[in-house]
Scaffold this active site. Structure first.
Site, PDB file in Angstrom:
ATOM      1  N   SER A  92       0.817  -1.215   0.000  1.00 50.87           N
ATOM      2  CA  SER A  92       0.000   0.000   0.000  1.00 50.87           C
ATOM      3  C   SER A  92       0.851   1.267   0.000  1.00 50.87           C
ATOM      4  O   SER A  92       0.364   2.337  -0.361  1.00 50.87           O
ATOM      5  CB  SER A  92      -0.933  -0.004   1.209  1.00 50.87           C
ATOM      6  OG  SER A  92      -0.195  -0.197   2.397  1.00 50.87           O
TER       7      SER A  92
ATOM      8  N   HIS B 226       0.633   5.318   6.458  1.00 48.25           N
ATOM      9  CA  HIS B 226       0.530   5.895   5.108  1.00 48.25           C
ATOM     10  C   HIS B 226       0.699   7.401   5.196  1.00 48.25           C
ATOM     11  O   HIS B 226       0.757   7.963   6.282  1.00 48.25           O
ATOM     12  CB  HIS B 226      -0.825   5.507   4.497  1.00 48.25           C
ATOM     13  CG  HIS B 226      -0.993   4.015   4.376  1.00 48.25           C
ATOM     14  ND1 HIS B 226      -1.763   3.280   5.233  1.00 48.25           N
ATOM     15  CD2 HIS B 226      -0.429   3.147   3.517  1.00 48.25           C
ATOM     16  CE1 HIS B 226      -1.684   1.999   4.906  1.00 48.25           C
ATOM     17  NE2 HIS B 226      -0.876   1.887   3.872  1.00 48.25           N
TER      18      HIS B 226
ATOM     19  N   ASP C 140      -4.228   6.132  11.360  1.00 46.01           N
ATOM     20  CA  ASP C 140      -3.276   5.639  10.365  1.00 46.01           C
ATOM     21  C   ASP C 140      -2.013   6.484  10.435  1.00 46.01           C
ATOM     22  O   ASP C 140      -1.976   7.605   9.931  1.00 46.01           O
ATOM     23  CB  ASP C 140      -3.902   5.700   8.965  1.00 46.01           C
ATOM     24  CG  ASP C 140      -2.958   5.203   7.874  1.00 46.01           C
ATOM     25  OD1 ASP C 140      -1.784   4.882   8.192  1.00 46.01           O
ATOM     26  OD2 ASP C 140      -3.380   5.137   6.701  1.00 46.01           O
TER      27      ASP C 140
END
Ligand SMILES: *[C@@H]1O[C@H](CO)[C@@H](O)[C@H](O)[C@H]1NC(C)=O
Ligand SMILES: *[C@@H]1O[C@H](CO)[C@@H](O)[C@H](O)[C@H]1NC(C)=O
Ligand SMILES: *[C@@H]1O[C@H](CO)[C@@H](O)[C@H](O)[C@H]1NC(C)=O
Ligand SMILES: *[C@@H]1O[C@H](CO)[C@@H](O)[C@H](O)[C@H]1NC(C)=O
Ligand SMILES: *[C@@H]1O[C@H](CO)[C@@H](O)[C@H](O)[C@H]1NC(C)=O
Length: 494
Positions: free
Chosen positions: A221, A467, A464
């Site tokens: 990702s 990311h 998160d």
């Protein structure tokens, strides 16, 4: 046993509690346009239940920030489900609820429970190549390279980013941190390498350099994160056409017709062939069997036709995974099972990076001028917890140099990756290998993650810190990529 699709699937218990909410949500949205978001969030949501039910403990800010090596192997048990748990039918990875019959690949799922709390890498796992110096990859092999872009500092950039959420049509909602109220402070920095400059990203220049070429980001990702960043950057000059998406949205192709530039993303967690370990109930657990001597053909088969490949990886190795060679299980990573050697994360990463680079170097059907970049490991910045245990990353400016540690596992993975690039250069024929060394720069950017700034209708209590927001510090990776590409092909032929 036939390997099942690598799609994560939720336990029945978890699924039942979530599915009605999901279907309600799905009906409210245009499914096609929301596909990416759904994939991200469905995975996040199930992970939230999964991990919160395992009572992850908090780490200290110091651990989270510096990723100091720790000899506390107990920590990993709190962050990565152990074997005993993995064998439990109720503990399985996330599932896409949108495609109930076909389990959905973990395309954009969370790579690992929490990389910040990785255990120390056991001495036994330290590779033979350890002696190589830290800067082995830079300089020496490439004497023409005047400046090491990897060492530098973040300095104020009053102009802010090249694009905004209003000028990037492809910006994924999950990375649209400004829309969800993130402090804009993180937008006003640029990376200044020691002794030279990294110019502001010029989309027109990139497209000129890449005219007629095909570039693929290959990995997890975070590889996708870099692709999304490049799409935003380039769309300031030319609107891309969405030309291909596979059924699972793991392989995606965009085209810039005005410059005949093709941009791809290809999914692979491990580069090697990895299959989820099945639990007693036959459902996939969070663990994988990684076959070190076998690459995942999903990406190797797509190498022909590429002019540039950008590989990366590392974050998926923080789980409990098992290593196989010659059809035999030779050991594990992060397991604590009697009779099974724990080779450590760095060893596993070294093996698959080496295998991937060697396969590219040997690729007969690949273009002669193929250039492969290895984008080095980037860490997360969770403080006081993890994804679903109250961890956060709400800093509004980069860390100071003294706040990061060169003793961290992240730094070790970077060293392993750069050593393997140096190694493959010695054997490579017409293809060439480059390093996009972003590790130090990104270690400093504790302020660049979404944290809790996403649509809370989808996931309420997660964070998160792995990311990167768009726009955000990840855009720098593409600035570095442009510098290298411009260096390789300084005279674009029209
Ligand atoms: C290859 O891709 C397919 C479709 O995305 C997926 O089902 C399969 O599990 C992948 N194989 C591996 C080894 O990851
Ligand atoms: C873009 O970001 C601004 C904050 O900078 C926010 O107010 C706005 O809602 C966002 N718009 C979109 C379309 O994401
Ligand atoms: C576009 O680039 C591809 C290679 O990526 C090439 O085969 C094709 O001929 C190019 N098309 C045009 C119109 O230049
Ligand atoms: C969110 O997680 C934190 C940490 O586990 C917990 O203290 C808090 O109660 C949770 N909030 C909600 C709304 O679940
Ligand atoms: C970040 O969040 C923590 C916990 O909610 C809070 O104590 C701290 O003041 C916040 N820091 C900033 C800069 O907002």
């Amino acid at each position: 046993m036939m390997p099942l699709p690598t799609s994560p699937s939720s336990s029945p218990r978890l699924l039942r509690s979530n599915s009605s909410e999901w279907h309600a949500v799905v009906q409210q949205r245009n499914v096609r346009s929301s596909l990416l978001l759904l994939l991200v969030l469905s995975t996040v949501f199930v992970f939230s239940v999964l991990y919160s039910s395992h009572g992850f403990g908090a780490t200290t800010a110091d651990q989270a920030l510096t990723q100091r090596q720790s000899t506390d192997h107990g920590a990993i048990d709190r962050f990565v489900p152990g074997q005993e748990e993995a064998d439990e039918p109720t503990v399985v990875p996330a599932e896409n609820n949108e495609v109930p019959e076909q389990s959905l690949p973990s395309d954009i799922s969370l790579p690992s429970a929490n990389t910040s709390t990785a255990p120390a890498v056991p001495a036994s796992s330290r590779g033979r190549a350890e002696q190589t110096g830290d800067q082995s990859s830079a300089g020496a092999a490439h004497a023409e390279e005047k400046c090491d872009l990897s060492i530098g500092k973040w300095v104020r950039e009053p102009r802010g980013p090249v694009y905004t959420n209003l000028t990037c049509p492809t910006l994924p909602d999950f990375k649209n941190c400004q829309k969800y109220g993130k402090d804009p402070g993180h937008l006003f920095w640029r990376w200044l390498p020691d002794g030279c400059d990294l110019p502001r990203f010029a989309p027109e220049r990139f497209l000129d350099v890449a005219r007629g070429k095909t570039l693929a980001f290959i990995g997890d990702s975070l590889a996708r994160n870099q692709m999304e960043s490049l799409l935003c950057l380039l769309s300031q000059t030319e609107t891309p056409t969405d030309v291909y998406r596979d059924a699972f949205d793991k392989f995606r192709t965009w085209h810039f017709p005005g410059h005949n530039f093709t941009l791809m993303v290809m999914w692979t967690e491990f580069y090697a062939h990895g299959v989820p370990v099945l639990g007693a109930d036959g459902k996939p657990t969070p663990s994988f069997d990684i076959h070190l001597d076998r690459l995942n053909a999903n990406w190797t088969s797509r190498l022909p036709g590429l002019d540039y490949a950008v590989i990366s990886g590392g974050n998926w190795f923080f789980r409990v995974n098992y290593l196989w060679e010659d059809g035999r299980r030779i050991g594990c990573v992060n397991c604590r099972e009697p009779g099974l050697t724990d080779f450590g994360i760095a060893y596993a990463v070294r093996r698959v990076v080496r295998a991937a680079l060697e396969a590219i170097a040997r690729c007969r059907d690949c273009k002669g001028g193929l250039v492969t970049f290895l984008r080095t490991y980037t860490p997360d910045h969770f403080e006081h917890g993890s994804w679903f245990s109250g961890g956060y990353c709400n800093r509004t400016r980069p860390l100071e140099e003294g706040e990061i540690s060169s003793q961290s596992i992240g730094w070790e993975l970077r060293r392993v990756q750069s050593e393997e690039v140096t190694r493959v250069r010695e054997t490579a024929g017409s293809t060439s290998f480059e390093l996009l060394d972003v590790t130090k720069a990104m270690m400093l950017r504790a302020d660049g993650h979404p944290g809790g700034h996403y649509d809370k209708r989808w996931v309420r209590n997660a964070s998160d810190c792995l990311h990167w927001c768009l726009p955000g510090p990840v855009d720098m990776w593409n600035g570095m990529l442009l510098q290298r590409l411009a260096h390789i092909s300084p005279q674009p032929l029209l």
